[in-house]
Design a protein around this motif. Structure first.
Motif, PDB file in Angstrom:
ATOM      1  N   ALA A  34       0.809  -1.058  -0.110  1.00  0.00           N
ATOM      2  CA  ALA A  34      -0.017   0.041  -0.011  1.00  0.00           C
ATOM      3  C   ALA A  34       1.002   1.200   0.235  1.00  0.00           C
ATOM      4  N   VAL A  35       1.951   1.230   0.726  1.00  0.00           N
ATOM      5  CA  VAL A  35       2.891   2.384   0.840  1.00  0.00           C
ATOM      6  C   VAL A  35       3.486   2.792  -0.429  1.00  0.00           C
ATOM      7  N   ALA A  37       2.396   1.600  -3.492  1.00  0.00           N
ATOM      8  CA  ALA A  37       1.464   2.049  -4.406  1.00  0.00           C
ATOM      9  C   ALA A  37       0.951   3.632  -4.098  1.00  0.00           C
ATOM     10  N   TRP A  38       1.074   4.053  -3.066  1.00  0.00           N
ATOM     11  CA  TRP A  38       0.707   5.593  -2.478  1.00  0.00           C
ATOM     12  C   TRP A  38       1.906   6.120  -3.213  1.00  0.00           C
ATOM     13  N   ILE A  39       3.245   5.870  -3.049  1.00  0.00           N
ATOM     14  CA  ILE A  39       4.325   6.781  -3.377  1.00  0.00           C
ATOM     15  C   ILE A  39       4.276   6.563  -5.016  1.00  0.00           C
ATOM     16  N   HIS A  40       3.977   5.563  -5.661  1.00  0.00           N
ATOM     17  CA  HIS A  40       3.975   5.522  -7.089  1.00  0.00           C
ATOM     18  C   HIS A  40       2.834   6.329  -7.668  1.00  0.00           C
ATOM     19  N   TYR A  41       1.804   5.999  -7.270  1.00  0.00           N
ATOM     20  CA  TYR A  41       0.611   6.727  -7.867  1.00  0.00           C
ATOM     21  C   TYR A  41       0.176   7.994  -7.423  1.00  0.00           C
ATOM     22  N   GLY A  42       0.713   8.458  -6.244  1.00  0.00           N
ATOM     23  CA  GLY A  42       0.101   9.613  -5.811  1.00  0.00           C
ATOM     24  C   GLY A  42      -1.270   9.493  -4.878  1.00  0.00           C
ATOM     25  N   THR A  43      -1.391  10.524  -4.190  1.00  0.00           N
ATOM     26  CA  THR A  43      -2.512  10.649  -3.060  1.00  0.00           C
ATOM     27  C   THR A  43      -4.046  10.191  -3.916  1.00  0.00           C
ATOM     28  N   PHE A  46      -4.173   6.799  -5.662  1.00  0.00           N
ATOM     29  CA  PHE A  46      -4.391   5.853  -4.845  1.00  0.00           C
ATOM     30  C   PHE A  46      -5.661   5.919  -3.843  1.00  0.00           C
ATOM     31  N   PHE A  47      -6.429   6.844  -3.637  1.00  0.00           N
ATOM     32  CA  PHE A  47      -7.602   6.731  -3.108  1.00  0.00           C
ATOM     33  C   PHE A  47      -8.615   6.256  -4.112  1.00  0.00           C
ATOM     34  N   LEU A  50      -8.423   2.644  -4.454  1.00  0.00           N
ATOM     35  CA  LEU A  50      -9.097   1.937  -3.125  1.00  0.00           C
ATOM     36  C   LEU A  50     -10.656   1.929  -3.281  1.00  0.00           C
TER      37      LEU A  50
END
Length: 58
Positions: A34-35, A37-43, A46-47, A50
């Motif tokens: 998850a971390v 993916a968050w770093i790679h795709y941005g906030t 990422f949301f 989800l």
């Protein structure tokens, strides 16, 4: 009278410890993914991923 400290309903040996370690490792791997993916795709993306995943479940 025998002094049997282990009852029959308990798992023998180190199995509970091994199961807990495997569960903790799986949780850690999911959290790390998850971390990353968050770093790679941005906030925002990422949301959105989800939200789309939760919508697919229901």
């Amino acid at each position: 009278m025998s002094d049997n400290r282990l009852s029959d309903d308990r798992l023998p040996g180190r199995l509970p410890t091994v199961l807990a370690a495997v569960a903790l490792a799986a949780f850690g791997l999911a959290l790390a993914a998850a971390v990353v993916a968050w770093i790679h795709y941005g906030t925002a993306v990422f949301f959105q991923i989800l939200a789309a995943g939760l919508a697919a479940c229901f």
